[in-house]
Design a protein around this motif. Structure first.
Motif, PDB file in Angstrom:
ATOM      1  N   ILE A  64      26.175 -23.507   0.760  1.00 62.22           N
ATOM      2  CA  ILE A  64      25.421 -22.639   1.664  1.00 62.22           C
ATOM      3  C   ILE A  64      26.073 -22.611   3.039  1.00 62.22           C
ATOM      4  N   TYR A  65      26.500 -23.786   3.522  1.00 63.06           N
ATOM      5  CA  TYR A  65      27.112 -23.836   4.849  1.00 63.06           C
ATOM      6  C   TYR A  65      28.492 -23.183   4.858  1.00 63.06           C
ATOM      7  N   ILE A  78      18.742 -18.865   3.653  1.00 67.68           N
ATOM      8  CA  ILE A  78      19.057 -20.187   3.097  1.00 67.68           C
ATOM      9  C   ILE A  78      18.170 -20.482   1.893  1.00 67.68           C
ATOM     10  N   ILE A 105      26.458 -19.776   6.012  1.00 68.25           N
ATOM     11  CA  ILE A 105      26.065 -20.068   7.394  1.00 68.25           C
ATOM     12  C   ILE A 105      27.258 -20.030   8.347  1.00 68.25           C
ATOM     13  N   ASP A 117      15.913 -18.382   8.098  1.00 70.32           N
ATOM     14  CA  ASP A 117      15.722 -19.391   7.049  1.00 70.32           C
ATOM     15  C   ASP A 117      15.562 -18.780   5.665  1.00 70.32           C
TER      16      ASP A 117
END
Length: 303
Positions: free
Chosen positions: A211-212, A198, A216, A195
């Protein structure tokens, strides 16, 4: 001095037991796998080079079965169907599974219920899935009849009896059953990401979609590889789903190599031809999976 000498044999025996006992426990399973898996692969490979018909024959006959196989129009039709079914099945299952995993990763209310709901189709056998979707897609029983009962008599949904669209009904049923399992694998990968990465990206002003897409999802490369291998394996060996849903028809519109292999090897007395088709299925799966595995291993060594 005497005590240490007496303790030495016991220590040596304990070490030997630690080394030997695990091997003895694993040996029966390893032997069964060696014979039941690799042994029968070798046996099938040998039969593919014989003129076996109803019963096995072990006299070497060269590549006559492969010549007959490559000259069979139905075989090429089944390979074409596999390419359509496999490509769509893998891509759509990956896309839907990833979207559902990202959705559940937001820690929404009722996550446990939704996760169970998405995973439920995987608890069913492909026979049940095929039978259920056969009823749903039947023009006289399912979606088309429901639309007609509602007054939409101009709308039709007869894909399951249309040779041009029947293969897509197999894709629909396969995706429905497998996308929840794909979601579970991706969700496990998402929950394993630190985490702090992020939070650091959020502090730098990155939006959630950025971010994704930038952080990620690229970090899920090992999960993508695992999911692709599992789905490719399911696609290549698909048999019960197609048999329950369409039986390979109409005509040969949904015929797959697994059905070709079964019907020629076990119901038409062409064991050698069935063995040759089985080996080609193995080569197809290997040709798809091995380059990906090699690329991933090279990436890990460089990393």
């Amino acid at each position: 001095m005497t005590a240490s000498r007496q303790g030495a044999p016991g220590l040596t025996f304990s070490r030997l037991a630690d080394i030997i006992l695990p091997r003895l426990v694993i040996a029966p399973t390893a032997l069964a796998c060696l014979i039941g898996f690799y042994g029968f692969i070798a046996w099938t490979a040998w039969l593919s080079f014989t003129e076996s018909r109803l019963m096995p024959r072990y006299e070497w006959a060269g590549v006559v079965q492969y010549i007959e196989l490559f000259g069979n129009d139905r075989w090429w039709q089944s390979m074409q169907n596999l390419a359509v079914f496999g490509g769509l099945f893998i891509f759509v299952s990956l896309a839907i599974g990833l979207v559902m995993a990202v959705f559940l990763d937001q820690k929404i209310r009722g996550e446990g219920f939704l996760r169970t709901l998405y995973l439920y189709p995987m608890a069913l056998s492909f026979i049940v899935t095929g039978t259920a979707w056969k009823w749903i897609l039947n023009p006289g029983l399912g979606i088309e009849k429901m639309l007609h009962d509602w007054g939409y008599t101009q709308l039709t949904f007869d894909w399951i009896i249309n040779p041009d669209f029947a293969i897509y009904t197999v894709v629909i049923a396969g995706v429905w059953q497998s996308s929840g399992f794909v979601m579970a694998l991706f969700l496990a990968g998402l929950r394993g990401i630190d985490d702090s990465i992020i939070k650091a990206a959020q502090m730098d002003g990155a939006s959630l979609p950025t971010i994704y897409t930038r952080i990620i999802i690229p970090s899920l490369r090992p999960v993508f590889l695992s999911v692709f291998m599992i789905l490719a394996h399911i696609a290549v060996k698909s048999f019960d789903l197609v048999m329950a849903l369409t039986g390979g028809g109409p005509g040969f519109a949904t015929d797959l190599p697994s059905i070709f292999m079964y019907q020629h090897g076990f119901t038409r007395g062409q064991l050698g031809l069935g063995a040759a088709s089985a080996m080609m299925m193995l080569f197809t799966a290997t040709a798809v999976v091995m380059p990906l595995l090699y690329s991933e291993l090279r990436r890990e060594r460089r990393g």
